[in-house]
Design a protein around this motif. Structure first.
Motif, short mmCIF file in Angstrom:
data_model
loop_
_atom_site.label_atom_id
_atom_site.label_comp_id
_atom_site.label_asym_id
_atom_site.label_seq_id
_atom_site.Cartn_x
_atom_site.Cartn_y
_atom_site.Cartn_z
N HIS A 1 0.83 -1.22 0.00
CA HIS A 1 0.00 0.00 0.00
C HIS A 1 0.86 1.26 0.00
CE1 HIS A 1 -3.40 -2.54 0.36
NE2 HIS A 1 -3.12 -2.95 1.58
N ILE B 1 -6.40 6.72 4.70
CA ILE B 1 -5.97 5.35 4.95
C ILE B 1 -6.46 4.99 6.35
CG2 ILE B 1 -3.95 3.84 5.27
CD1 ILE B 1 -3.01 6.80 3.54
N PHE C 1 -7.74 8.14 -3.35
CA PHE C 1 -7.86 6.75 -2.90
C PHE C 1 -8.26 6.66 -1.43
CE2 PHE C 1 -3.38 7.95 -2.39
CZ PHE C 1 -3.10 7.53 -1.09
N ILE D 1 -7.84 3.49 1.57
CA ILE D 1 -7.35 2.13 1.84
C ILE D 1 -7.87 1.70 3.21
CG2 ILE D 1 -5.31 0.64 2.08
CD1 ILE D 1 -3.72 2.79 0.54
N THR E 1 -7.90 -1.60 5.82
CA THR E 1 -7.34 -2.93 6.08
C THR E 1 -7.82 -3.44 7.44
OG1 THR E 1 -5.36 -1.81 6.83
CG2 THR E 1 -5.27 -2.74 4.65
N CYS F 1 -8.26 -6.60 2.91
CA CYS F 1 -8.20 -5.20 2.46
C CYS F 1 -9.29 -4.88 1.45
CB CYS F 1 -6.83 -4.97 1.83
SG CYS F 1 -6.66 -3.37 1.04
N ARG G 1 -9.72 -1.53 -1.18
CA ARG G 1 -9.00 -0.32 -1.59
C ARG G 1 -9.76 0.37 -2.71
NH1 ARG G 1 -2.73 -1.26 -3.09
NH2 ARG G 1 -3.49 -1.78 -5.15
N ARG H 1 -10.17 3.33 -5.53
CA ARG H 1 -9.37 4.27 -6.32
C ARG H 1 -10.26 4.94 -7.36
NH1 ARG H 1 -5.21 0.05 -8.70
NH2 ARG H 1 -4.46 1.76 -9.96
#
Ligand SMILES: C[S@@+](CC[C@H](N)C(=O)[O-])C[C@H]1O[C@@H](n2cnc3c(N)ncnc32)[C@H](O)[C@@H]1O
Length: 295
Positions: A110, A200, A238, A240, A242, A289, A291, A293
């Motif tokens: 990442h 994130i 983006f 992210i 997790t 995860c 993610r 985008r």
């Protein structure tokens, strides 16, 4: 929302290698140090018998505790801390009583992605790193030119992050190291009208904020994701998300994130995060995860 199945494999890192795994254990190289740690997922056969593995230290898990335990030094000259580097980002690795080494190496996949997206954007970007701990993601984003807000409930971990910022020669970059509760901080940023190009979040299964606020993944994630989506600029880059040790699938993570990201278009990659074993084609799964985008 488009969903794609992906395997998030953290490879290509000179300073880290998974050397062998099996019989509930793993042998890894962190810079100059080889360590042996338990890993309940590694219930296949090791490449070489565990008793033949050569290491500087061995982690003995405490009975009934998922995290804590004690390190046994196999090499009496093994240092307490030692330097490691990823792509010019330098930090001190160490053996913590929580079985980790001050770095979550599987996240390198990442860090590289974030850097690529930030460089591709070609515009100044502001990144929020929630539950940022070691700070390596924050440093990767800062190195790629972003202005970063790093948040973790632990002031001590923010200290490690700041040290790594200096070691990496990134003192001229803007990183705000904030110790706060993630939920409270997001609510405050909403009231202040602050916005971010990328966010994130790596929340634990259970955690505590700076004033002992409780964080429970399954109960609190939906509310946090609502807040996170409301902090994004009109055209974000983006997000992210997790998760470790939760009884959830990456599909659940992806769909929870997808609902919040509908208005922005784009696509979601979802799947397991894993470490490739050197020399064999095996993988050690670490986490899940989702993610998002824009492209
Ligand atoms: C799984 S670790 C994140 C690791 C990070 N991705 C990295 O690479 O360093 C989870 C972090 O969440 C923090 N944390 C736990 N509860 C929190 C809360 N309520 N608010 C903010 N941070 C919290 C912990 O201090 C810990 O550093």
């Amino acid at each position: 929302m488009k969903y794609e199945q992906t395997l998030f494999l953290a490879d290509n890192w000179e300073d880290y290698a998974l050397l062998d795994s099996g019989d509930g254990m793993k042998l890894e190289r962190f810079g100059s140090q080889n360590v042996i740690r338990p890993d309940p997922q590694a219930f296949w056969r090791p490449n070489q018998p565990v008793r033949s593995w050569k290491a500087d230290a061995w982690f003995d898990a405490k009975a009934g505790d998922d995290e804590r335990g004690e390190w046994r030094r196999l090499n009496p000259r093994a240092p307490d801390t030692w330097p490691m580097e990823w792509n010019g980002i330098r930090f001190e690795a160490r053996r913590t009583p929580f079985r980790h080494m001050g770095v979550f190496q599987e996240h390198a996949v990442h860090w590289a992605f974030a850097q690529e997206q930030l460089k591709k954007a070609g515009r100044p970007a502001k990144v929020l790193n929630l539950f940022g701990y070691t700070g390596l993601m924050s440093l990767a984003c800062a190195q790629a030119g972003a202005e970063v807000v790093h948040l973790d409930a632990s002031p001590k971990s923010n200290g490690f992050g700041k040290d790594a910022q200096s070691l990496s020669g990134l003192d001229d970059r803007t990183i705000r190291w904030i110790a706060d509760d993630a939920m409270k901080f997001v609510a405050r940023e909403q009231r202040r009208g602050n916005q971010y190009d990328a966010i994130i979040l790596d929340p634990p299964k259970f955690g505590r904020g700076t004033k002992n606020e409780t964080w429970r993944f399954e109960e609190d994630l939906p509310g946090l994701l609502d807040g996170v989506a409301s902090l994004l600029v009109k055209k974000p880059l983006f997000v992210i998300l997790t998760a470790y040790a939760v009884r959830l699938s990456h599909i659940a993570l992806a769909q929870a994130l997808g609902d919040r990201m509908k208005a922005f278009g784009g696509r979601i990659e979802m799947g397991e995060m894993a470490l490739p074993e050197e020399k064999t084609r095996r993988m050690l799964p670490t986490s899940i995860c989702a993610r998002w985008r824009a492209d």
